[in-house]
Design a protein around this motif. Sequence first.
Motif, short mmCIF file in Angstrom:
data_model
loop_
_atom_site.label_atom_id
_atom_site.label_comp_id
_atom_site.label_asym_id
_atom_site.label_seq_id
_atom_site.Cartn_x
_atom_site.Cartn_y
_atom_site.Cartn_z
N MET A 101 0.82 -1.20 0.00
CA MET A 101 0.00 0.00 0.00
C MET A 101 0.87 1.26 0.00
O MET A 101 0.48 2.26 -0.58
N LYS A 102 2.00 1.21 0.68
CA LYS A 102 2.86 2.39 0.75
C LYS A 102 3.37 2.85 -0.61
O LYS A 102 3.68 4.01 -0.78
N LYS A 103 3.43 1.94 -1.57
CA LYS A 103 3.92 2.33 -2.89
C LYS A 103 2.92 3.22 -3.61
O LYS A 103 3.29 3.91 -4.56
N TYR A 104 1.67 3.24 -3.18
CA TYR A 104 0.65 4.08 -3.80
C TYR A 104 0.55 5.46 -3.14
O TYR A 104 -0.15 6.33 -3.67
N TYR A 105 1.20 5.67 -2.01
CA TYR A 105 1.12 6.95 -1.31
C TYR A 105 1.52 8.14 -2.17
O TYR A 105 0.80 9.15 -2.17
N PHE A 134 -1.59 10.99 7.48
CA PHE A 134 -1.91 10.27 8.72
C PHE A 134 -1.32 8.86 8.71
O PHE A 134 -0.86 8.37 9.73
N ALA A 135 -1.33 8.22 7.55
CA ALA A 135 -0.86 6.84 7.45
C ALA A 135 0.66 6.73 7.45
O ALA A 135 1.22 5.74 7.92
N ASP A 136 1.33 7.73 6.92
CA ASP A 136 2.78 7.70 6.81
C ASP A 136 3.38 8.34 8.06
O ASP A 136 3.33 9.55 8.24
N GLY A 137 3.94 7.56 8.94
CA GLY A 137 4.44 8.05 10.21
C GLY A 137 5.95 8.10 10.29
O GLY A 137 6.67 7.62 9.42
N TYR A 138 6.44 8.69 11.39
CA TYR A 138 7.87 8.75 11.67
C TYR A 138 8.16 7.83 12.85
O TYR A 138 7.56 7.96 13.91
#
Length: 112
Positions: A1-5, A46-50
């Motif tokens: 899913m992260k590849k679609y961000y 919101f989905a992509d965090g540190y």
Amino acid sequence: MKKYYPAIFVTGAMFILLGAAIMITRWTYAPYIYSAGALMVAAVQFADGYKGNDVTMKRLRKQQIFGAILLLLTGMFMFTTQHNEWIICLTIAAILELYSAYRMSYLEKNGK
């Protein structure tokens, strides 16, 4: 899913720009276009965090989240206010998003 961000983020940003530009003309569907874009951008942020321990990056991440919330709030103002009050909220959101994006990029590049 992260590849679609990145694709979702860019599409949302284009919808934000298009909706804000068309809102000046008072077109009926402009707030819907803007709100869809703001929802896409906010969802990605919101989905992509540190996950690190750097205090500065955590602070910048919180600013970025606050900017995303202001983007969503701007969409609400487009629906509820009679004049151009939404522009103030959008300006604050844009400043927070730009500052945190450039600063985070600088910190990541310099290895801090």
